[in-house]
Design a protein around this motif. Structure first.
Motif, PDB file in Angstrom:
ATOM      1  N   THR A  20       7.440 -37.718   3.963  1.00 29.57           N
ATOM      2  CA  THR A  20       6.465 -37.471   5.030  1.00 29.57           C
ATOM      3  C   THR A  20       5.110 -36.967   4.561  1.00 29.57           C
ATOM      4  O   THR A  20       4.196 -36.854   5.372  1.00 29.57           O
ATOM      5  CB  THR A  20       7.020 -36.463   6.059  1.00 29.57           C
ATOM      6  N   SER A  21       4.974 -36.661   3.279  1.00 32.95           N
ATOM      7  CA  SER A  21       3.700 -36.121   2.795  1.00 32.95           C
ATOM      8  C   SER A  21       3.335 -36.727   1.454  1.00 32.95           C
ATOM      9  O   SER A  21       4.200 -37.120   0.683  1.00 32.95           O
ATOM     10  CB  SER A  21       3.792 -34.607   2.632  1.00 32.95           C
ATOM     11  N   ASN A  22       2.036 -36.776   1.205  1.00 41.14           N
ATOM     12  CA  ASN A  22       1.543 -37.135  -0.118  1.00 41.14           C
ATOM     13  C   ASN A  22       1.301 -35.840  -0.859  1.00 41.14           C
ATOM     14  O   ASN A  22       0.608 -34.953  -0.369  1.00 41.14           O
ATOM     15  CB  ASN A  22       0.239 -37.932  -0.009  1.00 41.14           C
ATOM     16  N   TRP A  23       1.878 -35.721  -2.042  1.00 43.51           N
ATOM     17  CA  TRP A  23       1.817 -34.466  -2.794  1.00 43.51           C
ATOM     18  C   TRP A  23       0.788 -34.541  -3.888  1.00 43.51           C
ATOM     19  O   TRP A  23       0.622 -35.580  -4.486  1.00 43.51           O
ATOM     20  CB  TRP A  23       3.205 -34.129  -3.342  1.00 43.51           C
ATOM     21  N   PRO A  24       0.066 -33.442  -4.182  1.00 45.83           N
ATOM     22  CA  PRO A  24       0.154 -32.123  -3.554  1.00 45.83           C
ATOM     23  C   PRO A  24      -0.287 -32.166  -2.099  1.00 45.83           C
ATOM     24  O   PRO A  24      -1.095 -33.012  -1.712  1.00 45.83           O
ATOM     25  CB  PRO A  24      -0.773 -31.251  -4.389  1.00 45.83           C
ATOM     26  N   SER A  25       0.245 -31.238  -1.312  1.00 48.60           N
ATOM     27  CA  SER A  25      -0.004 -31.240   0.123  1.00 48.60           C
ATOM     28  C   SER A  25      -0.007 -29.815   0.675  1.00 48.60           C
ATOM     29  O   SER A  25       0.624 -28.923   0.112  1.00 48.60           O
ATOM     30  CB  SER A  25       1.103 -32.045   0.809  1.00 48.60           C
ATOM     31  N   ALA A  26      -0.706 -29.641   1.789  1.00 49.34           N
ATOM     32  CA  ALA A  26      -0.666 -28.359   2.492  1.00 49.34           C
ATOM     33  C   ALA A  26       0.709 -28.204   3.121  1.00 49.34           C
ATOM     34  O   ALA A  26       1.297 -29.173   3.602  1.00 49.34           O
ATOM     35  CB  ALA A  26      -1.747 -28.307   3.556  1.00 49.34           C
ATOM     36  N   TYR A  27       1.230 -26.982   3.103  1.00 48.34           N
ATOM     37  CA  TYR A  27       2.542 -26.718   3.680  1.00 48.34           C
ATOM     38  C   TYR A  27       2.486 -25.398   4.441  1.00 48.34           C
ATOM     39  O   TYR A  27       1.841 -24.451   4.005  1.00 48.34           O
ATOM     40  CB  TYR A  27       3.621 -26.654   2.592  1.00 48.34           C
ATOM     41  N   PHE A  64      10.838  -7.321  15.173  1.00 48.14           N
ATOM     42  CA  PHE A  64      10.699  -8.406  14.203  1.00 48.14           C
ATOM     43  C   PHE A  64       9.230  -8.759  14.028  1.00 48.14           C
ATOM     44  O   PHE A  64       8.412  -8.529  14.915  1.00 48.14           O
ATOM     45  CB  PHE A  64      11.471  -9.642  14.661  1.00 48.14           C
ATOM     46  N   THR A  65       8.926  -9.332  12.876  1.00 45.22           N
ATOM     47  CA  THR A  65       7.577  -9.801  12.599  1.00 45.22           C
ATOM     48  C   THR A  65       7.660 -11.247  12.133  1.00 45.22           C
ATOM     49  O   THR A  65       8.473 -11.573  11.260  1.00 45.22           O
ATOM     50  CB  THR A  65       6.904  -8.942  11.504  1.00 45.22           C
ATOM     51  N   SER A  66       6.849 -12.109  12.743  1.00 45.89           N
ATOM     52  CA  SER A  66       6.773 -13.480  12.258  1.00 45.89           C
ATOM     53  C   SER A  66       5.664 -13.553  11.218  1.00 45.89           C
ATOM     54  O   SER A  66       4.619 -12.915  11.355  1.00 45.89           O
ATOM     55  CB  SER A  66       6.514 -14.464  13.404  1.00 45.89           C
ATOM     56  N   VAL A  67       5.926 -14.299  10.167  1.00 50.52           N
ATOM     57  CA  VAL A  67       4.975 -14.441   9.077  1.00 50.52           C
ATOM     58  C   VAL A  67       4.755 -15.924   8.844  1.00 50.52           C
ATOM     59  O   VAL A  67       5.701 -16.665   8.584  1.00 50.52           O
ATOM     60  CB  VAL A  67       5.489 -13.770   7.783  1.00 50.52           C
ATOM     61  N   SER A  68       3.499 -16.355   8.982  1.00 55.58           N
ATOM     62  CA  SER A  68       3.123 -17.740   8.719  1.00 55.58           C
ATOM     63  C   SER A  68       2.329 -17.770   7.423  1.00 55.58           C
ATOM     64  O   SER A  68       1.395 -16.979   7.238  1.00 55.58           O
ATOM     65  CB  SER A  68       2.261 -18.302   9.851  1.00 55.58           C
ATOM     66  N   ILE A  69       2.714 -18.670   6.542  1.00 54.88           N
ATOM     67  CA  ILE A  69       2.065 -18.765   5.237  1.00 54.88           C
ATOM     68  C   ILE A  69       1.651 -20.210   5.021  1.00 54.88           C
ATOM     69  O   ILE A  69       2.495 -21.105   4.971  1.00 54.88           O
ATOM     70  CB  ILE A  69       3.020 -18.299   4.119  1.00 54.88           C
ATOM     71  N   HIS A  70       0.358 -20.422   4.910  1.00 51.32           N
ATOM     72  CA  HIS A  70      -0.187 -21.771   4.755  1.00 51.32           C
ATOM     73  C   HIS A  70      -0.808 -21.880   3.368  1.00 51.32           C
ATOM     74  O   HIS A  70      -1.665 -21.082   3.007  1.00 51.32           O
ATOM     75  CB  HIS A  70      -1.248 -22.030   5.835  1.00 51.32           C
ATOM     76  N   LEU A  71      -0.346 -22.857   2.594  1.00 53.47           N
ATOM     77  CA  LEU A  71      -0.902 -23.049   1.261  1.00 53.47           C
ATOM     78  C   LEU A  71      -0.639 -24.453   0.757  1.00 53.47           C
ATOM     79  O   LEU A  71       0.144 -25.201   1.343  1.00 53.47           O
ATOM     80  CB  LEU A  71      -0.343 -22.027   0.271  1.00 53.47           C
ATOM     81  N   LYS A  72      -1.310 -24.795  -0.317  1.00 51.94           N
ATOM     82  CA  LYS A  72      -1.143 -26.110  -0.925  1.00 51.94           C
ATOM     83  C   LYS A  72      -0.033 -26.021  -1.970  1.00 51.94           C
ATOM     84  O   LYS A  72      -0.061 -25.142  -2.834  1.00 51.94           O
ATOM     85  CB  LYS A  72      -2.446 -26.564  -1.576  1.00 51.94           C
ATOM     86  N   MET A  73       0.931 -26.923  -1.869  1.00 51.76           N
ATOM     87  CA  MET A  73       2.047 -26.951  -2.812  1.00 51.76           C
ATOM     88  C   MET A  73       1.993 -28.248  -3.614  1.00 51.76           C
ATOM     89  O   MET A  73       1.548 -29.275  -3.114  1.00 51.76           O
ATOM     90  CB  MET A  73       3.380 -26.851  -2.062  1.00 51.76           C
ATOM     91  N   LYS A  74       2.478 -28.190  -4.850  1.00 49.64           N
ATOM     92  CA  LYS A  74       2.415 -29.343  -5.748  1.00 49.64           C
ATOM     93  C   LYS A  74       3.384 -30.453  -5.362  1.00 49.64           C
ATOM     94  O   LYS A  74       3.055 -31.631  -5.447  1.00 49.64           O
ATOM     95  CB  LYS A  74       2.723 -28.920  -7.195  1.00 49.64           C
ATOM     96  N   ASN A  75       4.608 -30.058  -4.981  1.00 46.95           N
ATOM     97  CA  ASN A  75       5.646 -31.058  -4.703  1.00 46.95           C
ATOM     98  C   ASN A  75       6.768 -30.431  -3.871  1.00 46.95           C
ATOM     99  O   ASN A  75       6.809 -29.208  -3.712  1.00 46.95           O
ATOM    100  CB  ASN A  75       6.187 -31.646  -6.012  1.00 46.95           C
ATOM    101  N   PRO A  76       7.673 -31.259  -3.348  1.00 47.96           N
ATOM    102  CA  PRO A  76       8.772 -30.738  -2.529  1.00 47.96           C
ATOM    103  C   PRO A  76       9.651 -29.721  -3.269  1.00 47.96           C
ATOM    104  O   PRO A  76      10.143 -28.775  -2.662  1.00 47.96           O
ATOM    105  CB  PRO A  76       9.574 -31.981  -2.151  1.00 47.96           C
ATOM    106  N   GLN A  77       9.834 -29.896  -4.563  1.00 49.15           N
ATOM    107  CA  GLN A  77      10.663 -28.963  -5.331  1.00 49.15           C
ATOM    108  C   GLN A  77      10.058 -27.561  -5.322  1.00 49.15           C
ATOM    109  O   GLN A  77      10.788 -26.569  -5.233  1.00 49.15           O
ATOM    110  CB  GLN A  77      10.830 -29.450  -6.782  1.00 49.15           C
TER     111      GLN A  77
END
Length: 96
Positions: A20-27, A64-77
């Motif tokens: 579903t994504s081209n890597w690297p990709s935002a996740y 509870f606290t929800s934590v959203s983390i948005h960053l660019k990842m190299k690959n699915p692994q």
């Protein structure tokens, strides 16, 4: 994350991410943790120095606290390795 068969779950997730994504990709990671400064700090530390944008929001009753983390990842692994690291280091975390 499911407890029954983590290996199968992660294999399916890796397959879906690869398709579903081209890597690297935002996740976007989303976690729910019991509200605890120590647990939230530990979660932030895991993603520190990766260029992550981290947002937190407490539940209405503050338990509870929800934590959203948005960053660019190299690959699915790499995405999966972070999920595993969070699960190993933070007790009571729920990954969404």
């Amino acid at each position: 994350m499911p407890q029954k068969n983590d290996a199968e779950f992660y294999a399916n997730l890796e397959n879906k991410l690869a398709k579903t994504s081209n890597w690297p990709s935002a996740y976007l990671y989303k976690f729910i943790v019991p509200t605890s400064d120590a647990k939230i700090e530990k979660l932030v530390e895991i993603f520190d120095n990766l260029g992550a944008v981290i947002k937190t929001k407490k539940s209405s009753k503050g338990k509870f606290t929800s934590v959203s983390i948005h960053l660019k990842m190299k690959n699915p692994q790499d995405v999966i390795s972070k999920y595993k690291e969070v699960g190993e280091k933070i007790e009571g975390v729920i990954s969404l």
